[in-house]
Design a protein around this motif. Structure first.
Motif, PDB file in Angstrom:
ATOM      1  N   ALA A 126       0.825  -1.213   0.000  1.00  0.00           N
ATOM      2  CA  ALA A 126       0.000   0.000   0.000  1.00  0.00           C
ATOM      3  C   ALA A 126       0.859   1.262   0.000  1.00  0.00           C
ATOM      4  N   MET A 127       1.988   1.196   0.702  1.00  0.00           N
ATOM      5  CA  MET A 127       2.854   2.356   0.797  1.00  0.00           C
ATOM      6  C   MET A 127       3.579   2.636  -0.529  1.00  0.00           C
ATOM      7  N   PHE A 128       3.897   1.569  -1.278  1.00  0.00           N
ATOM      8  CA  PHE A 128       4.699   1.728  -2.493  1.00  0.00           C
ATOM      9  C   PHE A 128       3.880   1.683  -3.785  1.00  0.00           C
ATOM     10  N   SER A 129       2.628   1.266  -3.718  1.00  0.00           N
ATOM     11  CA  SER A 129       1.784   1.208  -4.912  1.00  0.00           C
ATOM     12  C   SER A 129       1.603   2.586  -5.569  1.00  0.00           C
ATOM     13  N   PRO A 130       1.387   3.657  -4.797  1.00  0.00           N
ATOM     14  CA  PRO A 130       1.259   4.982  -5.438  1.00  0.00           C
ATOM     15  C   PRO A 130       2.484   5.377  -6.250  1.00  0.00           C
ATOM     16  N   LEU A 131       3.660   4.880  -5.870  1.00  0.00           N
ATOM     17  CA  LEU A 131       4.867   5.177  -6.641  1.00  0.00           C
ATOM     18  C   LEU A 131       4.774   4.557  -8.034  1.00  0.00           C
ATOM     19  N   ALA A 157       7.066  -4.250  -0.674  1.00  0.00           N
ATOM     20  CA  ALA A 157       7.426  -3.008  -1.355  1.00  0.00           C
ATOM     21  C   ALA A 157       7.556  -3.225  -2.860  1.00  0.00           C
ATOM     22  N   VAL A 158       8.250  -4.287  -3.260  1.00  0.00           N
ATOM     23  CA  VAL A 158       8.426  -4.579  -4.684  1.00  0.00           C
ATOM     24  C   VAL A 158       7.082  -4.892  -5.333  1.00  0.00           C
ATOM     25  N   GLY A 169       0.833 -11.799  -7.636  1.00  0.00           N
ATOM     26  CA  GLY A 169       0.947 -13.209  -7.285  1.00  0.00           C
ATOM     27  C   GLY A 169       2.139 -13.889  -7.914  1.00  0.00           C
ATOM     28  N   PHE A 170       2.524 -13.455  -9.110  1.00  0.00           N
ATOM     29  CA  PHE A 170       3.675 -14.044  -9.800  1.00  0.00           C
ATOM     30  C   PHE A 170       4.980 -13.766  -9.043  1.00  0.00           C
ATOM     31  N   LEU A 171       4.988 -12.733  -8.175  1.00  0.00           N
ATOM     32  CA  LEU A 171       6.133 -12.468  -7.317  1.00  0.00           C
ATOM     33  C   LEU A 171       6.002 -13.173  -5.971  1.00  0.00           C
TER      34      LEU A 171
END
Length: 268
Positions: free
Chosen positions: A79-84, A159-160, A173-175
């Motif tokens: 959630a923290m990194f999705s906006p990036l 994060a990734v 899901g693939f990650l």
């Protein structure tokens, strides 16, 4: 509308059978099949993947398979990194996004085609010796031993996953599935159920961000989303009957074919 429903069922079916890969097919279906742009297709794909994954996650919770603390941590960082990822998605050229997505599909196909050692044992617990994995289950409680190493590993994965989810409109899901297999001693049933919960949470956050940015979902998009939920339900019922290797090879072949076509569309 009918074509959108068909693609939605197929995407949900793949997600239900594998716990991953639904978003990988959802975006090309909308871009190549319905002629949408990447930035328009991404939030609809996320909405569909997240809704379908939520159905599977609820089923996994009922059977006690979801590692919900791990799922919540990964989703929080996502959630923290999705906006990036969303920020870059609206600033990169359409051609670049298509190339990145195509390369991602090739990577997923390569992983699917690589033969892996089968996990043994009927339980949801793995059988690795202590220290072999970053995150290990306590054999007495069946829960993760939350060391600093384990927490950092799952946080980095979140994060990734969040960045890729926001950038390309995939659930992640693939990650998550291969990362859990590599870094934890959770068995495959628990991995898939946990993956579905993470996908549903991260997708929901990504959709909210996209809607806030002004993206709207039309009738075809809603049909695609509804059909994906139907496909997920069917996939969860069939997953025990479909040979895993046949599913992997078939899915990988589709990924390679679609990625080649997307590269051609991108002008390469």
């Amino acid at each position: 509308m009918l074509l959108a429903s068909f693609f939605g069922v197929v995407m949900g079916l793949v997600l239900g059978l594998t716990g991953a890969g639904g978003g990988i097919l959802a975006v090309p279906a909308l871009v190549l099949g319905l002629g949408w742009s990447m930035t328009t297709a991404a939030p609809v794909a996320l909405f569909a993947v997240g809704s379908a994954a939520a159905v599977g996650a609820i089923d996994g919770l009922r059977h006690g398979l979801v590692r919900y603390r791990a799922a919540l941590l990964i989703a929080l960082l996502g959630a923290m990194f999705s906006p990036l990822g969303i920020y870059f998605a609206h600033r990169l050229p359409e051609k670049v996004l298509m190339i990145l997505f195509s390369l991602l599909m090739v990577m997923v196909a390569a992983r699917m085609l690589r033969r892996e050692r089968k996990d043994q044992g009927p339980s949801d617990h793995g059988h690795a010796n202590w220290g072999q994995k970053n995150c290990m289950l306590d054999q007495q409680t069946g829960r993760f031993s939350w060391t600093a190493k384990c927490t950092a590993t799952l946080a980095a994965l979140g994060a990734v996953t969040g960045v890729v989810s926001g950038l390309l409109g995939v659930g992640g899901g693939f990650l998550i599935v291969p990362a859990f297999k590599q870094l934890t001693d959770v068995q495959m049933r628990g991995i898939i159920a946990t993956s579905l919960m993470v996908i549903s949470l991260i997708s929901a956050i990504g959709v909210i961000g996209a809607l806030h940015a002004g993206v709207r979902i039309d009738g075809s998009g809603m049909a695609f989303i509804a059909a994906s939920i139907v496909g997920m339900i069917i996939g969860r019922k069939l997953c025990a009957r479909v040979p895993a290797r046949a599913l992997q090879v078939g899915f990988a072949s589709i990924c390679l074919a679609v990625s080649a076509y997307m590269l051609l569309r991108a002008g390469l």
